[in-house]
Design a protein around this motif. Structure first.
Motif, mmCIF file in Angstrom:
data_model
loop_
_atom_site.group_PDB
_atom_site.id
_atom_site.type_symbol
_atom_site.label_atom_id
_atom_site.label_comp_id
_atom_site.label_asym_id
_atom_site.label_seq_id
_atom_site.Cartn_x
_atom_site.Cartn_y
_atom_site.Cartn_z
ATOM 1 N N ALA A 39 1.044 -1.272 0.140
ATOM 2 C CA ALA A 39 -0.018 -0.135 0.066
ATOM 3 C C ALA A 39 0.913 1.401 -0.023
ATOM 4 O O ALA A 39 0.430 2.258 -0.363
ATOM 5 C CB ALA A 39 -0.913 0.008 1.299
ATOM 6 N N ASP A 40 2.148 1.230 0.329
ATOM 7 C CA ASP A 40 3.141 2.246 0.604
ATOM 8 C C ASP A 40 3.818 2.484 -1.013
ATOM 9 O O ASP A 40 4.685 3.450 -0.981
ATOM 10 C CB ASP A 40 4.004 2.203 1.887
ATOM 11 C CG ASP A 40 3.217 2.298 2.936
ATOM 12 O OD1 ASP A 40 2.339 3.414 2.968
ATOM 13 O OD2 ASP A 40 3.081 1.524 3.835
ATOM 14 N N ALA A 41 3.907 1.298 -1.581
ATOM 15 C CA ALA A 41 4.869 1.390 -2.790
ATOM 16 C C ALA A 41 4.045 2.076 -4.057
ATOM 17 O O ALA A 41 3.094 1.827 -4.350
ATOM 18 C CB ALA A 41 5.060 -0.132 -3.068
ATOM 19 N N GLN A 42 4.627 2.913 -4.593
ATOM 20 C CA GLN A 42 4.533 3.667 -5.758
ATOM 21 C C GLN A 42 5.128 2.923 -7.134
ATOM 22 O O GLN A 42 6.289 2.877 -7.267
ATOM 23 C CB GLN A 42 4.901 5.140 -5.732
ATOM 24 C CG GLN A 42 4.862 5.704 -7.074
ATOM 25 C CD GLN A 42 3.163 6.129 -7.454
ATOM 26 O OE1 GLN A 42 2.435 6.346 -6.575
ATOM 27 N NE2 GLN A 42 2.964 5.677 -8.566
ATOM 28 N N PRO A 43 3.980 2.458 -8.117
ATOM 29 C CA PRO A 43 4.755 1.659 -9.273
ATOM 30 C C PRO A 43 5.416 2.886 -10.131
ATOM 31 O O PRO A 43 4.825 3.991 -10.135
ATOM 32 C CB PRO A 43 3.368 1.091 -9.777
ATOM 33 C CG PRO A 43 2.134 1.548 -9.183
ATOM 34 C CD PRO A 43 2.755 2.203 -7.797
ATOM 35 N N ILE A 44 6.286 2.460 -10.661
ATOM 36 C CA ILE A 44 7.127 3.502 -11.615
ATOM 37 C C ILE A 44 6.398 2.941 -13.029
ATOM 38 O O ILE A 44 6.520 1.896 -13.576
ATOM 39 C CB ILE A 44 8.568 3.483 -11.668
ATOM 40 C CG1 ILE A 44 9.038 3.663 -10.637
ATOM 41 C CG2 ILE A 44 9.070 3.993 -12.973
ATOM 42 C CD1 ILE A 44 10.586 3.974 -10.408
ATOM 43 N N LEU A 45 5.529 3.952 -13.405
ATOM 44 C CA LEU A 45 4.817 3.632 -14.676
ATOM 45 C C LEU A 45 5.466 3.869 -16.145
ATOM 46 O O LEU A 45 5.174 3.485 -17.027
ATOM 47 C CB LEU A 45 3.082 4.261 -14.695
ATOM 48 C CG LEU A 45 2.549 3.946 -13.467
ATOM 49 C CD1 LEU A 45 1.302 4.580 -13.467
ATOM 50 C CD2 LEU A 45 2.093 2.250 -13.510
ATOM 51 N N ASP A 46 6.279 4.973 -16.126
ATOM 52 C CA ASP A 46 7.098 5.240 -17.131
ATOM 53 C C ASP A 46 8.279 6.074 -16.726
ATOM 54 O O ASP A 46 8.260 6.577 -15.437
ATOM 55 C CB ASP A 46 6.256 6.087 -18.402
ATOM 56 C CG ASP A 46 5.854 7.388 -17.934
ATOM 57 O OD1 ASP A 46 6.112 7.955 -16.954
ATOM 58 O OD2 ASP A 46 5.535 7.983 -19.043
#
Ligand code: FAD
Length: 434
Positions: A91-98
């Motif tokens: 829940a605290d992790a931000q995906p790197i989308l680009d």
């Protein structure tokens, strides 16, 4: 006389060990590498395989004052998921989308984009996530506690090898380790997960090969007005890369490389002047920005240990290698060490073999040392290519970046390589339990 000494040694081997705790593996260092190894071994081998982690930071929470965040690549996320740790931090992790890469001078009004990556390794699986170090280390510590792993709030200050009995050379030798709380622990294998300035590595007499970059990374977190949409930005400026890495919410982690003298000057600036320097590099595309938390500075260097092993000792993580954060790979490499070492230890233990035996450790070293050198050389080359003021080099690298940008197959390969999914990948990094 010789017979008397032998007898005394045998007696001591048996008697001196009596009040001490006999371990299979003692791990010095309860950061990412040490805790992850402990969890992997406990889950695969159960309580009968005795392990302990010693770290003076464990009582106050290791990494409690670490302001950094790390890019966790897909293979390492799979490892954490397999170990039941990712579920605690997802829940605290931000995906790197680009990701966008630019190359310009500091004063340039426009920063042309030379390379873009839309980052999935498999459909729905981002190539990396950003997560704050203190959140991840806290989750690892909680998981280790839940599994009943012995956590000792003390440093390993020294160690010796117990003498070999005459008839069985090194097979019955053990590590006798002393802790800063005056306790002693006895183990078949000592793992040095005690970071770049490893006490274990230097006491084992293992030299390192490397250099300082004369650069430092200023690390600071910011809140911004607009949504970052999961975009990571790497701006190559003449003094080094300026990275804007997305965090959960409208926040970002900045890793800002300068020469060490310039970093010291910037770090000493009062708030308003520091903010002005930051804004000059960050620009205004995410709206107003505001510094949150403390600013920190990390001197940057490169080294690889000349050996990853010594008698009954294995080095993992930053104790074995230190690289420039330009590609955000240091921790990921360390966790690759952990996954490989855990696999060779588990294979040996299941066959009833000694986990600290030389052939077990040599298998680990063969697996990891070449890969580490290759990544070290690549990040070193990248930093040298980009951290300079030469217009000719700028032209050459921008043509190179432009070419890569037009070759989707090559970009896909780069993404899989950066995500740790190429080569002889240890089981845990493939998402398979040991
Ligand atoms: C600015 C910056 C940004 C970075 N960003 C990224 C990134 O995005 N992605 C990435 O993969 N990597 C990144 N890295 C690298 C990453 O932070 C390190 O590789 C990682 O922290 C190393 O983990 P470790 O467990 O090996 O060592 P450490 O985190 O250094 O842990 C070592 C532990 O050992 C303990 N210890 C020390 N001495 C002893 C002793 N004698 N006995 C017992 N315990 C001891 C310490 O208290 C500490 O808890 C970055 C590095 C920097 C400088």
């Amino acid at each position: 006389m010789v017979a008397a000494i032998r007898l005394a040694r045998r007696f001591c081997n048996w008697f001196c060990a009596m009040p001490r705790s006999d371990l299979d593996v003692l791990i010095a260092g309860g950061g990412f590498a040490g805790l992850t190894l402990a969890i992997a071994l406990r889950q695969a081998l159960g309580e009968r395989f005795a392990i302990a982690v010693a770290d003076p930071g464990l009582s106050r929470g290791a990494a409690a004052d670490d302001e950094r965040a790390s890019a966790i690549v897909a293979s390492v996320r799979r490892l954490f998921e397999t170990l039941g740790v990712w579920q605690r931090v997802a829940a605290d992790a931000q995906p790197i989308l680009d990701m966008v890469v630019t190359d310009s001078r500091l004063g340039d009004a426009v920063r042309p984009t030379f390379l873009t990556f839309a980052g999935e390794v498999e459909p729905g699986e981002p190539f990396a996530h950003m997560i704050e170090n203190r959140i991840l280390v806290a989750a690892l510590t909680a998981k280790a506690r839940q599994l009943g792993i012995g956590l000792r709030s003390a440093a390993v200050t020294d160690f010796t090898l117990t003498p070999a009995s005459d008839d069985n050379a090194s097979a019955d030798r053990r590590i006798d380790a002393r802790l800063s709380d005056a306790q002693a622990l006895n183990a078949r294998l000592l793992v040095a997960a005690d970071g770049a300035r490893s006490t274990i590595r230097s006491k084992a007499g293992i030299a390192t090969h490397g250099w300082s970059y004369g650069q430092s990374a200023i690390v600071v977190n910011v809140a911004h007005a607009r949504d970052h949409q999961g975009r990571a930005e790497e701006h190559f400026l003449p003094s080094g890369p300026f990275a804007i890495l997305p965090l959960k919410g409208k926040r970002a982690s900045i890793v800002w490389t300068e020469t060490t003298a310039e970093a010291e000057r910037i770090m000493a600036l009062p708030e308003a002047e520091f903010d002005a320097e930051l804004e000059q590099r960050f620009k205004l595309h995410l709206g107003d920005i505001k510094v949150i938390g403390k600013r920190r500075v990390h001197p940057l260097g490169f080294f690889v240990a000349r050996s990853f092993i010594a008698e009954r000792i294995a080095l993992v993580g930053d104790a074995a290698h230190l690289i420039h954060p330009i590609a955000g790979q240091g921790l990921n490499m360390g966790l690759k060490d952990v996954a490989a070492l855990a696999e060779v230890i588990v294979d040996a233990a299941r066959l009833g073999l000694d986990p600290g035996a030389l052939d077990v450790l040599e298998r680990y070293q063969r697996w990891r040392r070449f890969d580490t050198m290759a990544m070290g050389v690549a990040t070193d080359g990248l930093n040298r290519l980009f951290s300079n003021r030469s217009d000719v080099l700028r032209l050459v690298r921008d043509v190179g970046l432009g070419l890569v940008d037009r070759l989707p197959a090559l970009k896909r390969l780069f993404i899989r390589e950066a995500a740790g999914l190429v080569g002889e990948v240890p089981k845990l990094l493939r998402g398979e339990a040991l």
